[in-house]
Design an enzyme around this catalytic site. Sequence first.
Site, mmCIF file in Angstrom:
data_model
loop_
_atom_site.group_PDB
_atom_site.id
_atom_site.type_symbol
_atom_site.label_atom_id
_atom_site.label_comp_id
_atom_site.label_asym_id
_atom_site.label_seq_id
_atom_site.Cartn_x
_atom_site.Cartn_y
_atom_site.Cartn_z
ATOM 1 N N HIS A 177 -62.763 2.665 4.398
ATOM 2 C CA HIS A 177 -62.849 3.833 5.291
ATOM 3 C C HIS A 177 -61.800 4.886 4.932
ATOM 4 O O HIS A 177 -61.365 5.652 5.787
ATOM 5 C CB HIS A 177 -62.676 3.435 6.750
ATOM 6 C CG HIS A 177 -63.478 2.241 7.162
ATOM 7 N ND1 HIS A 177 -64.747 2.323 7.678
ATOM 8 C CD2 HIS A 177 -63.203 0.910 7.074
ATOM 9 C CE1 HIS A 177 -65.209 1.105 7.923
ATOM 10 N NE2 HIS A 177 -64.302 0.223 7.555
ATOM 11 N N GLU B 96 -64.630 18.153 -10.181
ATOM 12 C CA GLU B 96 -65.498 18.775 -9.169
ATOM 13 C C GLU B 96 -66.865 19.117 -9.766
ATOM 14 O O GLU B 96 -67.904 18.946 -9.125
ATOM 15 C CB GLU B 96 -64.844 20.038 -8.616
ATOM 16 C CG GLU B 96 -63.605 19.746 -7.775
ATOM 17 C CD GLU B 96 -62.839 21.020 -7.472
ATOM 18 O OE1 GLU B 96 -63.194 21.717 -6.534
ATOM 19 O OE2 GLU B 96 -61.875 21.318 -8.201
ATOM 20 N N LYS C 280 -51.669 27.231 -8.215
ATOM 21 C CA LYS C 280 -52.774 26.277 -8.214
ATOM 22 C C LYS C 280 -53.029 25.595 -9.555
ATOM 23 O O LYS C 280 -52.932 26.206 -10.606
ATOM 24 C CB LYS C 280 -54.070 26.980 -7.779
ATOM 25 C CG LYS C 280 -54.124 27.347 -6.323
ATOM 26 C CD LYS C 280 -54.149 26.145 -5.380
ATOM 27 C CE LYS C 280 -55.467 25.428 -5.379
ATOM 28 N NZ LYS C 280 -56.474 26.004 -4.511
ATOM 29 N N SER D 254 -55.974 29.283 -10.560
ATOM 30 C CA SER D 254 -56.648 30.153 -9.609
ATOM 31 C C SER D 254 -56.371 31.592 -9.997
ATOM 32 O O SER D 254 -55.290 31.915 -10.495
ATOM 33 C CB SER D 254 -56.111 29.877 -8.204
ATOM 34 O OG SER D 254 -56.293 31.008 -7.386
#
Length: 451
Positions: free
Chosen positions: A155, A289, A282, A276
Amino acid sequence: MKLWGGRFSKAASSSANEFNASIEFDQRLYKQDITGSIAHAKMLAKQGIITKEEALAIESSLLEILDDIEDGKIEFTIEQEDIHMNIESILTEKLGPIGKKLHTARSRNDQVAVDLRLFLKEEVKSQINLLKTLNSTLVNIAKNNKDTVMPGYTHLQRAQPVTFAYYMMAYYQMFKRDISRLEDCNKRMDVLPLGSGALAGTTYDTDRDFLAKELGFEYVSENAMDSVSDRDFAIEFIACCSTTMMHLSRFCEELIIWSSTEFSFVEMDDAYSTGSSIMPQKKNPDMAELIRGKTGRVYGDLVTLLTIMKGLPLAYNKDMQEDKLPVFDASDTLKASISIFTQMISTMKVNSDVMEKAAKSGFMNATDAADYLVSKGLAFRDCHEIIGKIVLYCVNNQKAIEELTLDELKTFSDKFEEDIYDKINIRACIAAKKSKGSTSFESVEEMLKDK
Ligand code: ARG
């Protein structure tokens, strides 16, 4: 002129021609198409359907066409619709009447089926090789992290301590199954459809076993109608791709979470990260992704092909021309994903100290503390209750179980003795696992043996 123009008194409209044509994407099958045609010509000659000289002439012209295609010297045309008719018409331009004999005892329906199977057999091989490389990368990472301790989750809540090696070997198992799924899929791919004709077989005395040998197929299809209208093998292939993408996407999700500042378990190499355009600080895990995102695309390919095939009456229907796009897309996407993923993980930094720190909090030794009480003669359910109360006490007092004094522990159960502390340190918890396939150091050693 259309190769099938005889029956028509009027040319197709140019928009219909364009809509009908698949050459834009099926030209990718040029090599398989030529290979299939050469085998077919040889078979026709062997059976006395055309002469040996004719077969030789066809073969050498086809090989020249192959070279020309690879040298970029050929321009395919929409007028010739697909790769099969483009190549046949180029052949006939070169050879004249002899070229026109190639399509004896054959239809584009069995031709495209054999081309696609030949193509996919190769794709299966490359996917398997890529997966094997990925798995040896996982083994290497595991070998370097046998003593790297981290939290295991259920979980996404801290559950029990495991080693990073063990974690990596869990994914190894998934990719190992993916390899065996592809091998299995290959068995059904390994059936020759060529020689089936349009749907009913042919009137010529062909030798399909010879064709199978020439083209490296293990089996010959048993029902011509089925063999020209079957695309199960392609559906199965995309299903294999989808399952591997699903595995990769789970792994990517972990890497994305682990490389967040909140976790900091791993850090992707700069070479596999992106920045970024607005936030200078970043460093984004774009590769992971994208693989996660592309998984949706491959699932889409699977649903596309299943839906194309849904409700199609036997035998060949033009709908099936649309099969190639999802097949190519799924295969290309998977290959690109496995290979970038492999590069990404082989260069990532593993922050073992952060992992170990995380493994030490979150009461991940609670189960082991309960097991300790079991070893002192209590029933597991009662131990569970006692440790649950201890955890609550620890939460309220901001302590770990091992930070409680023996006197404190004894207020919960008089079974606690000094030896509890040795049993609940993180490495002891891992080492104590005895079941086959556990996270214990010994068991992971076993998993890595001979790898
Ligand atoms: N381009 C077609 C395809 O990819 C080849 C088979 C066409 N057969 C036919 N009878 N029109 O499916």
